[in-house]
Design a protein around this motif. Structure first.
Motif, PDB file in Angstrom:
ATOM      1  N   UNK A 105      37.401  29.477  43.413  1.00 27.38           N
ATOM      2  CA  UNK A 105      38.229  28.652  44.274  1.00 27.38           C
ATOM      3  C   UNK A 105      37.314  27.938  45.272  1.00 27.38           C
ATOM      4  N   UNK A 106      37.010  26.650  45.049  1.00 28.44           N
ATOM      5  CA  UNK A 106      36.045  25.965  45.910  1.00 28.44           C
ATOM      6  C   UNK A 106      36.480  25.841  47.372  1.00 28.44           C
ATOM      7  N   UNK A 107      37.794  25.741  47.628  1.00 27.55           N
ATOM      8  CA  UNK A 107      38.248  25.600  49.014  1.00 27.55           C
ATOM      9  C   UNK A 107      37.956  26.846  49.842  1.00 27.55           C
ATOM     10  N   UNK A 108      38.110  28.013  49.220  1.00 24.94           N
ATOM     11  CA  UNK A 108      37.879  29.271  49.949  1.00 24.94           C
ATOM     12  C   UNK A 108      36.531  29.890  49.621  1.00 24.94           C
ATOM     13  N   UNK A 109      35.850  29.337  48.602  1.00 28.30           N
ATOM     14  CA  UNK A 109      34.572  29.860  48.124  1.00 28.30           C
ATOM     15  C   UNK A 109      34.686  31.299  47.634  1.00 28.30           C
ATOM     16  N   UNK A 110      35.845  31.610  47.026  1.00 29.59           N
ATOM     17  CA  UNK A 110      36.075  32.951  46.499  1.00 29.59           C
ATOM     18  C   UNK A 110      35.962  32.959  44.982  1.00 29.59           C
ATOM     19  N   UNK A 111      35.416  34.046  44.480  1.00 27.22           N
ATOM     20  CA  UNK A 111      35.335  34.281  43.043  1.00 27.22           C
ATOM     21  C   UNK A 111      36.509  35.156  42.641  1.00 27.22           C
ATOM     22  N   UNK A 112      37.133  34.807  41.518  1.00 26.10           N
ATOM     23  CA  UNK A 112      38.293  35.559  41.079  1.00 26.10           C
ATOM     24  C   UNK A 112      38.188  35.977  39.629  1.00 26.10           C
ATOM     25  N   UNK A 113      39.084  36.873  39.273  1.00 25.45           N
ATOM     26  CA  UNK A 113      39.245  37.289  37.891  1.00 25.45           C
ATOM     27  C   UNK A 113      40.733  37.574  37.695  1.00 25.45           C
ATOM     28  N   UNK A 114      41.275  37.143  36.543  1.00 26.92           N
ATOM     29  CA  UNK A 114      42.710  37.279  36.282  1.00 26.92           C
ATOM     30  C   UNK A 114      42.908  37.973  34.941  1.00 26.92           C
ATOM     31  N   UNK A 115      43.893  38.868  34.897  1.00 25.61           N
ATOM     32  CA  UNK A 115      44.222  39.592  33.667  1.00 25.61           C
ATOM     33  C   UNK A 115      45.715  39.857  33.648  1.00 25.61           C
ATOM     34  N   UNK A 116      46.326  39.743  32.478  1.00 29.39           N
ATOM     35  CA  UNK A 116      47.740  40.072  32.302  1.00 29.39           C
ATOM     36  C   UNK A 116      47.869  41.441  31.649  1.00 29.39           C
ATOM     37  N   UNK A 117      48.905  42.157  32.056  1.00 25.37           N
ATOM     38  CA  UNK A 117      49.169  43.504  31.543  1.00 25.37           C
ATOM     39  C   UNK A 117      50.640  43.619  31.144  1.00 25.37           C
TER      40      UNK A 117
END
Length: 123
Positions: A105-117
């Protein structure tokens, strides 16, 4: 209190991101503004609908999307692996749908990871 997929997710993940004051960085939908990192967000994004002739559905399913956010890619990846382990453990028995998806997320400079369960539960 009735059981829900949200309650199951929160209970399984809260120990991964404690604040140290009895609260946890696990949030429905979006995190609080300025939430310390890393943190986890979750939301129901559908699920399988068991149909019964009696219209009495005891067993329910939810497709839950989990997101982790951190200051580094390594921290996000590590936390997502912990999320997967917690939700697929015998206490929950969630099933992953696909593999984790990385995000930045460039606006917050956060790295993320997404997974569905997929989570089956009795309400």
């Amino acid at each position: 209190m009735a059981n829900s997929a949200e309650a199951i997710v929160f209970a399984a993940l809260k120990a991964l991101v404690p604040n140290g004051d009895g609260t946890f960085r696990v949030y429905p939908d979006v995190a609080l503004t300025g939430a310390p990192r890393p943190y986890i967000t979750y939301q129901a994004v559908g699920g399988q609908s068991p149909n019964y002739l009696s219209n009495n559905v005891d067993l329910q399913n939810a497709r839950m999307q989990l997101n982790v956010w951190a200051d580094t890619r390594t921290a996000a990846t590590t936390l997502m692996q912990s999320v997967i382990a917690a939700l697929t453990a015998p206490a929950v028995k969630a099933v992953t749908i696909g593999a984790p998806v990385s995000n930045y997320e460039p606006d917050t400079k956060l790295y993320g990871s997404r997974e569905d369960f997929s989570i089956w539960f009795y309400p």
